[in-house]
Motif scaffolding. Structure first.
Motif, PDB file in Angstrom:
ATOM      1  N   GLY A 275       0.804  -1.211   0.000  1.00  0.00           N
ATOM      2  CA  GLY A 275       0.000   0.000   0.000  1.00  0.00           C
ATOM      3  C   GLY A 275       0.838   1.264   0.000  1.00  0.00           C
ATOM      4  O   GLY A 275       2.044   1.254  -0.232  1.00  0.00           O
ATOM      5  N   ASN A 276       0.175   2.370   0.277  1.00  0.00           N
ATOM      6  CA  ASN A 276       0.805   3.687   0.326  1.00  0.00           C
ATOM      7  C   ASN A 276       1.438   3.893   1.696  1.00  0.00           C
ATOM      8  O   ASN A 276       0.744   4.000   2.712  1.00  0.00           O
ATOM      9  CB  ASN A 276      -0.266   4.755   0.050  1.00  0.00           C
ATOM     10  N   THR A 277       2.775   3.936   1.740  1.00  0.00           N
ATOM     11  CA  THR A 277       3.472   4.065   3.023  1.00  0.00           C
ATOM     12  C   THR A 277       3.250   5.420   3.676  1.00  0.00           C
ATOM     13  O   THR A 277       3.439   5.565   4.884  1.00  0.00           O
ATOM     14  CB  THR A 277       4.982   3.838   2.820  1.00  0.00           C
ATOM     15  N   ASP A 278       2.852   6.422   2.870  1.00  0.00           N
ATOM     16  CA  ASP A 278       2.600   7.755   3.422  1.00  0.00           C
ATOM     17  C   ASP A 278       1.132   7.966   3.765  1.00  0.00           C
ATOM     18  O   ASP A 278       0.707   9.091   4.060  1.00  0.00           O
ATOM     19  CB  ASP A 278       3.025   8.833   2.412  1.00  0.00           C
ATOM     20  N   SER A 279       0.332   6.914   3.719  1.00  0.00           N
ATOM     21  CA  SER A 279      -1.111   7.059   3.934  1.00  0.00           C
ATOM     22  C   SER A 279      -1.420   7.458   5.366  1.00  0.00           C
ATOM     23  O   SER A 279      -0.759   7.018   6.318  1.00  0.00           O
ATOM     24  CB  SER A 279      -1.825   5.741   3.613  1.00  0.00           C
ATOM     25  N   THR A 280      -2.414   8.299   5.500  1.00  0.00           N
ATOM     26  CA  THR A 280      -2.913   8.678   6.832  1.00  0.00           C
ATOM     27  C   THR A 280      -4.079   7.789   7.246  1.00  0.00           C
ATOM     28  O   THR A 280      -4.579   7.911   8.359  1.00  0.00           O
ATOM     29  CB  THR A 280      -3.370  10.139   6.831  1.00  0.00           C
ATOM     30  N   ASN A 394      -9.118   4.592  -6.155  1.00  0.00           N
ATOM     31  CA  ASN A 394      -8.938   3.174  -5.873  1.00  0.00           C
ATOM     32  C   ASN A 394      -8.462   3.056  -4.427  1.00  0.00           C
ATOM     33  O   ASN A 394      -7.402   3.573  -4.069  1.00  0.00           O
ATOM     34  CB  ASN A 394      -7.905   2.564  -6.824  1.00  0.00           C
ATOM     35  N   PRO A 395      -9.244   2.419  -3.547  1.00  0.00           N
ATOM     36  CA  PRO A 395      -8.861   2.327  -2.133  1.00  0.00           C
ATOM     37  C   PRO A 395      -7.444   1.773  -1.924  1.00  0.00           C
ATOM     38  O   PRO A 395      -6.748   2.165  -0.984  1.00  0.00           O
ATOM     39  CB  PRO A 395      -9.917   1.404  -1.529  1.00  0.00           C
ATOM     40  N   ILE A 396      -7.039   0.848  -2.798  1.00  0.00           N
ATOM     41  CA  ILE A 396      -5.713   0.237  -2.649  1.00  0.00           C
ATOM     42  C   ILE A 396      -4.617   1.308  -2.743  1.00  0.00           C
ATOM     43  O   ILE A 396      -3.558   1.194  -2.116  1.00  0.00           O
ATOM     44  CB  ILE A 396      -5.502  -0.844  -3.740  1.00  0.00           C
ATOM     45  N   ASP A 397      -4.859   2.379  -3.525  1.00  0.00           N
ATOM     46  CA  ASP A 397      -3.839   3.414  -3.737  1.00  0.00           C
ATOM     47  C   ASP A 397      -3.648   4.315  -2.512  1.00  0.00           C
ATOM     48  O   ASP A 397      -2.621   5.003  -2.417  1.00  0.00           O
ATOM     49  CB  ASP A 397      -4.188   4.274  -4.952  1.00  0.00           C
ATOM     50  N   VAL A 398      -4.654   4.375  -1.628  1.00  0.00           N
ATOM     51  CA  VAL A 398      -4.558   5.315  -0.517  1.00  0.00           C
ATOM     52  C   VAL A 398      -4.457   4.631   0.846  1.00  0.00           C
ATOM     53  O   VAL A 398      -4.224   5.285   1.859  1.00  0.00           O
ATOM     54  CB  VAL A 398      -5.768   6.272  -0.518  1.00  0.00           C
ATOM     55  N   LEU A 399      -4.656   3.304   0.878  1.00  0.00           N
ATOM     56  CA  LEU A 399      -4.545   2.578   2.141  1.00  0.00           C
ATOM     57  C   LEU A 399      -3.111   2.163   2.390  1.00  0.00           C
ATOM     58  O   LEU A 399      -2.337   1.966   1.447  1.00  0.00           O
ATOM     59  CB  LEU A 399      -5.461   1.349   2.119  1.00  0.00           C
ATOM     60  N   PRO A 400      -2.711   1.991   3.666  1.00  0.00           N
ATOM     61  CA  PRO A 400      -1.313   1.609   3.974  1.00  0.00           C
ATOM     62  C   PRO A 400      -1.024   0.154   3.609  1.00  0.00           C
ATOM     63  O   PRO A 400      -1.910  -0.648   3.432  1.00  0.00           O
ATOM     64  CB  PRO A 400      -1.232   1.852   5.481  1.00  0.00           C
TER      65      PRO A 400
END
Length: 400
Positions: A275-280, A394-400
């Motif tokens: 996932g996105n390591t910088d996700s909040t 796309n949820p996958i792009d913003v989730l950790p």
């Protein structure tokens, strides 16, 4: 607190499983499968009966349309016959006038002939045309009397012939009038009888149509009830299967569960891609697997991701924010939307229950509902969608 209670129940359930063989669940699931199969057979049979009734209603409607056309044609024929009768009555009035004229002419001729006979009787009953000719005093007198006698004879012949013709015409007119009246009256009687019979047929067909519609409505209500019962049985079977799966896993203690809740990696579904390591955001479920990604599916576009078979049914707020919707959406079932006050909005669908209300402030990780299978759903799971300034992501792009 809710999470802790659920794990205590899970521990208790595990102890019960240890005491009672797990085959019990299998037996119950088998019984549910049998009930679902029987229910489906009832639904299929009722579907066939409903289809038969619908087809019969269609045929009956076609027949009714044809009968209505026939009835309309008969009514037109009745109207036509009534007009012809009216016209015939006018013709009869004219014929009656002609009959009156004939009768007057006949009466005058009879009067003339009667007067002549009376005159002859007054002069000499034996006096005739021969005597008139023989009484001539000379050739010229004979010619004169012969001419007079011939004229009288011709007039008499004409009178008798006219009388005979008029009497024949009178008889013919009377016969024609009588025949026309009889034909039209019989035609009108036949048409009215056909009209009455056809109206009775239509009434019987309409009554049959009403009965079929009532039967169809009853079948539809029964079908809806059977589908509700089947849906409940499906739900019970899914719950049994889920419990069977949970019974085979070793439950963690409350402390390890709380630690898992605090760690992002422990929440990730086991098959989640990097996932996105910088996700909040945090994952909205506690474990589980992704059963459907965003993209084309079943002839439409699947906007979010589906997560099923979690370690716990609790649904978590992916980030803090304000609840902007908490209710039912067709297809989605029980749904919650959260505005995170930074352009992002998340949606959580197919919930069994909702624990937040519109306008409520939630923190990241708060339990906002319980995973379920409401709406159009093939099993217990969460449908999770993410938007940024109204645009689907796309949820996958913003989730950790």
């Amino acid at each position: 607190m809710i999470v802790h209670q659920r794990y205590r129940l899970l521990i208790l359930f595990t102890l019960l499983i240890a005491i009672f063989p797990i085959e019990i669940i299998g037996e119950e699931t088998g019984s549910l499968d049998q009930s679902i199969t029987e229910k489906q057979e009832e639904i299929d049979e009722l579907d066939q009966e409903t289809e038969r009734i619908s087809e019969e209603l269609v045929r009956m409607n076609v027949d009714l349309l044809e009968k209505d056309k026939e009835l309309g044609q008969i009514q037109q024929d009745i109207d036509k016959a009534e007009r012809e009768i009216s016209e015939t009555e006018q013709e009869i009035e004219q014929l009656n006038d002609e009959m009156q004229e004939l009768e007057n002419r006949i009466e005058k001729r009879e009067e003339i002939m009667g007067n002549r006979l009376r005159a002859m009787q007054q002069n000499d009953s034996n006096w005739g045309y021969i005597e008139v000719l023989l009484s001539a005093e000379g050739f010229l007198d004979f010619i004169s009397k012969y001419t007079a006698v011939s004229t009288i004879i011709e007039q008499d012949q004409n009178i008798y012939q006219a009388q005979e013709d008029d009497l024949k015409d009178l008889a013919h007119i009377k016969e024609e009038i009588s025949e026309q009246q009889n034909q039209l009256e019989q035609q009108l009687i036949d048409l009215e009888e056909d009209n009455e019979n056809l109206a009775e047929q239509i009434d019987e067909m309409e009554q049959a149509e009403i009965r079929l519609e009532q039967e169809l409505e009853t079948n539809q209500l029964t079908l809806e009830q059977l589908e509700i019962e089947q849906e409940q049985l499906e739900k019970e079977r899914q719950e049994e299967q889920q419990l069977a799966l949970l019974s085979q896993e070793e439950p963690n203690n409350d402390r390890s569960r709380e630690n898992n809740t605090a760690q992002g990696d422990s929440r990730r579904p086991s098959n989640a891609p990097a996932g996105n390591t910088d996700s909040t955001f945090i994952w909205p479920t506690i474990g589980g697997v992704i059963t459907s990604y965003q993209g084309p599916r079943w002839g439409s576009f699947h906007k979010g991701i589906d997560i099923a078979r979690p370690d716990d049914y609790s649904i978590l707020a992916a980030d803090g924010g304000i609840v902007t919707f908490s209710g039912w959406i067709n297809g989605y079932g029980n749904t919650i939307e959260i505005d995170h006050q930074n352009g992002y909005t998340t949606q959580y669908a197919h919930l069994e229950s909702k624990h937040v209300n519109v306008g409520q402030q939630v923190n990241q990780g708060d339990v906002i509902g319980i995973m379920g299978t409401t709406g159009r759903s093939t099993g217990i799971h969460l449908d999770f969608e993410v938007y940024y300034n109204g645009e689907l992501l796309n949820p996958i792009d913003v989730l950790p």
